[in-house]
Design a protein around this motif. Structure first.
Motif, PDB file in Angstrom:
ATOM      1  N   ALA A   1       0.813  -1.219   0.000  1.00  8.93           N
ATOM      2  CA  ALA A   1       0.000   0.000   0.000  1.00  8.93           C
ATOM      3  C   ALA A   1       0.847   1.269   0.000  1.00  8.93           C
TER       4      ALA A   1
ATOM      5  N   GLU B   1       1.542   5.266   0.944  1.00  9.52           N
ATOM      6  CA  GLU B   1       1.358   6.026   2.179  1.00  9.52           C
ATOM      7  C   GLU B   1       1.233   7.507   1.848  1.00  9.52           C
ATOM      8  N   TYR B   2       0.683   8.275   2.801  1.00 11.72           N
ATOM      9  CA  TYR B   2       0.594   9.721   2.604  1.00 11.72           C
ATOM     10  C   TYR B   2       1.972  10.324   2.381  1.00 11.72           C
TER      11      TYR B   2
ATOM     12  N   LEU C   1      -3.758   9.352  -4.033  1.00 12.80           N
ATOM     13  CA  LEU C   1      -4.222   8.113  -3.425  1.00 12.80           C
ATOM     14  C   LEU C   1      -5.721   7.983  -3.675  1.00 12.80           C
TER      15      LEU C   1
ATOM     16  N   THR D   1      -9.968   4.467  -0.069  1.00 13.71           N
ATOM     17  CA  THR D   1      -9.633   4.581   1.350  1.00 13.71           C
ATOM     18  C   THR D   1      -8.469   3.659   1.681  1.00 13.71           C
ATOM     19  N   ALA D   2      -7.805   3.945   2.804  1.00  8.39           N
ATOM     20  CA  ALA D   2      -6.656   3.139   3.233  1.00  8.39           C
ATOM     21  C   ALA D   2      -7.092   1.700   3.492  1.00  8.39           C
ATOM     22  N   PRO D   3      -6.216   0.714   3.221  1.00  6.93           N
ATOM     23  CA  PRO D   3      -4.858   0.859   2.654  1.00  6.93           C
ATOM     24  C   PRO D   3      -4.913   1.176   1.158  1.00  6.93           C
ATOM     25  N   PHE D   4      -4.004   2.061   0.713  1.00  3.86           N
ATOM     26  CA  PHE D   4      -4.061   2.602  -0.633  1.00  3.86           C
ATOM     27  C   PHE D   4      -3.246   1.747  -1.626  1.00  3.86           C
TER      28      PHE D   4
END
Length: 237
Positions: free
Chosen positions: A139, A141-142, A167, A170-173
């Motif tokens: 995934a 990350e920001y 992105l 929604t997380a996980p991206f």
């Protein structure tokens, strides 16, 4: 098409006669005398005249939604090429692909007989943006947004220009988009590998002002619309 090619092919004049024509101011583009014999023109975008007689071009422009397993090449002994995606009557020796997509990458590819346009679109100073939809194993990350904006450095030390990472969902991206203005070999895959992510799926969805929409299925192609060609007009020089 370059003006010199258009006039020589339609008027059957010598190189010496061609220079004389331009020196006399007999060539006009959109009503203005044109002295640049190498200017790239298309009669769908410009009014082209020689001694008050209109000239027309017959360039071809296709947008292809390239499938996986197809190589961006003129010929290949092992795999089908992007030209194999075209109907026989749409193929010709003058067709060129603009940039490359590797065999496992799908998405937008421009094919054209306008060699000058193809060349100009790939020049670094044009800064033609390309956006890719990416599916990642690990995934994003920001923090990767800032890393891409600062310019990713490959594992071999090669530095990339600033890129925009978005992105999605929604997380996980695992699903993201990235926009670049370069064309380094396997650039998008290497950029993500440099931040510890492996690209599993890759699809180009924009090239400059051209956008791949949902109406063009994978493996299909069509001619550019006049509106799309108009968007490419700034790259005619």
């Amino acid at each position: 098409m370059r003006l010199e090619e258009l006039i020589q092919s339609t008027q059957k004049v010598s190189r010496k006669e061609l220079k004389r024509i331009f020196a006399k101011g007999l060539v006009r583009v959109d009503g203005q005398i044109e002295r640049n014999i190498s200017r790239n023109v298309d009669s769908n975008l410009h009014q082209i005249s020689l001694n008050q007689r209109l000239l027309t071009t017959k360039e071809r422009y296709y947008i292809l939604n390239k499938p996986k397993g197809v190589v961006t090449a003129n010929k290949d002994a092992q795999y089908p090429t992007v030209f194999d995606c075209l109907h026989a009557n749409d193929r010709c020796n003058q067709l060129k692909f603009v940039g490359r997509l590797d065999r496992q990458t799908e998405g937008l590819l421009l094919l054209t007989t306008n060699g000058q346009l193809a060349y100009d679109l790939l020049q670094p100073n044009q800064k033609v943006s390309k956006t890719y939809e990416v599916w990642l194993k690990e995934a994003a990350e920001y923090a990767d947004i800032d890393r891409f904006k600062a310019g990713i450095t490959f594992l071999d030390g090669t530095k990339c220009q600033s890129a925009q990472l978005t992105l999605l969902g929604t997380a996980p991206f695992h699903h993201v988009q990235v926009t670049i203005q370069e064309g380094k070999f396997h650039q998008v895959k290497k950029m993500f590998l440099s931040v510890g992510k492996k690209v599993e799926e890759l699809k180009r969805i924009t090239f400059g002002p051209l956008v791949l929409d949902d109406t063009l299925a994978v493996g299909q192609y069509r001619r550019l619309t006049i509106e799309e060609l108009q968007r490419l007009k700034p790259y005619f020089r």
